[in-house]
Write an enzyme that holds these catalytic residues in place. Structure first.
Site, PDB file in Angstrom:
ATOM      1  CG  HIS A  54      -1.864  -1.121   1.320  1.00 45.26           C
ATOM      2  ND1 HIS A  54      -2.742  -1.435   0.305  1.00 45.26           N
ATOM      3  CD2 HIS A  54      -2.068  -2.049   2.295  1.00 45.26           C
ATOM      4  CE1 HIS A  54      -3.446  -2.510   0.661  1.00 45.26           C
ATOM      5  NE2 HIS A  54      -3.047  -2.903   1.850  1.00 45.26           N
TER       6      HIS A  54
HETATM    7 ZN   LIG Z   1      -3.659  -7.651   2.886  1.00 42.24          ZN
END
Ligand SMILES: [Zn+2]
Length: 350
Positions: A166
């Site tokens: 992320h």
């Molecule tokens: Zn994950």
């Protein structure tokens, strides 16, 4: 009589000390042999986050890395010296994939609390958070760089951590602070600028950080198969993902594996990569509290086996990273899947 007793005692002592030295020498030789005879698996005991119990505020099992390592040592009989140990990453290296502004932002406890998704962390002094939380991430990031290079040399490699998918250039999120995969690939491209690379992200969450890095890359492609109904739901990055494969919430083994078998081989055929990075999150596991999928342990074993076979049969180097996995049983599931790969599919000197 007394002198004979002394003589016997001296002889016994001499024999014992000789035996002791022979044993010492044998142990030393064994250790040296194990050190030379390394397996391309990267681990550092500093991967585990130990924070006086505060780490338990996050559902993630922050000791899973050490548990997997211990399983491989105990159940496969791999001596600890045979693992590769990464150095701690120097922070200036991060400027290759992160803005100065973002790295400075991490000097606030509030920022770290937000990325780790544990609001209480904002009240802890930043130096403590850096020491206890970010240092393990620096080791894990360095581990991903090392494992990626080892995969190029050995044909395969594992980092028993990493996969922070992320993290973006100027933003962290979802427990991901540093963009380990983009940094590792940046280093690979310094040596092999024309190498085509396929990143296969099978973590339950969308690899939006990876998508943000690779959308403008000419030779890094992202195959991302994830649950669309959970974090981060980054529609903008999903549109930019080369091979975007959303799957439904609560998906079971059969549909999951048939989707993977339908989509992945044709992707590999179209990209023809010279390296595969496999982000093997186990938060797809049925008992995982965050992934929202219903994949069994057997399903994960088959998934990992399938991805590896796709690479090995085509002689494409592959590096695997553990990525997400938040339940108590995730370490066990990862361990057994790695055991299957190491016992049945990967080439190493047992
Ligand atoms: Zn994950």
């Amino acid at each position: 009589m007394l002198s004979r007793v002394r003589l016997v005692i001296a002889a016994v002592l001499l024999a014992c000390s000789s035996l002791f030295f022979v044993q010492q020498l044998q142990d030393k030789q064994k250790k040296e042999l194990a050190t030379e005879n390394k397996i391309p698996i990267v681990f550092h005991e500093k991967y585990d986050v130990a924070f006086w119990g505060i780490e338990n505020l996050h559902p993630m099992d922050t000791k899973k890395f050490g548990k997997v390592f211990n399983y491989l040592v105990k159940n496969l009989g791999i001596e600890p010296q045979r693992f590769y140990k990464p150095e701690k990453l120097q922070e200036h290296e991060l400027l290759k994939v992160h803005s100065q502004q973002y790295l400075e932002y991490l000097r606030s406890s509030h920022a770290i609390a937000e990325i780790a998704e544990v609001s209480l962390l904002q009240f802890i002094p930043n130096f403590l958070l850096r020491w206890k939380l970010l240092t393990p991430m620096l080791y894990a990031t360095s581990g991903t760089i090392l494992a990626t290079q080892l995969a190029m040399e050995h044909g395969w490699a594992l980092n028993l951590a990493g996969g922070f998918h992320h993290a973006k250039y100027d933003q962290g999120g979802g427990f991901c602070f540093y963009a380990d995969i983009p940094l590792a690939l940046h280093k690979i491209h310094e040596k092999n600028p024309d190498l085509d690379i396929l990143v296969i992200d099978l973590d339950a969450h969308q690899g939006n950080g990876l998508a943000s890095f690779f959308k403008d890359s000419e030779n890094i492609y992202l195959f991302d198969m994830y649950n669309t109904k959970i974090y981060p739901q980054d529609i903008k990055e999903a549109r930019e993902t080369d091979f975007n494969v959303p799957v439904p919430f609560g998906i079971h083994d059969e549909e999951y594996l048939s989707t993977l078998k339908r989509e992945l081989p044709k992707t590999i055929e179209s990209v023809k990569p010279g390296l595969i990075v496999y982000n093997a999150g186990t938060d797809i596991f049925i008992q995982d509290p965050l992934g929202g999928m219903n994949i069994t342990e057997q399903g994960i074993l088959k998934r990992d086996e399938f991805v590896f076979m796709q690479a090995l049969e085509r002689k494409i180097p592959i590096v695997m990273l553990l990525s997400g996995g938040y339940g108590e049983k995730n370490a066990e599931v990862i361990s057994r899947s790695l055991e299957n790969l190491l016992n049945n599919h990967l080439n190493w000197d047992k």
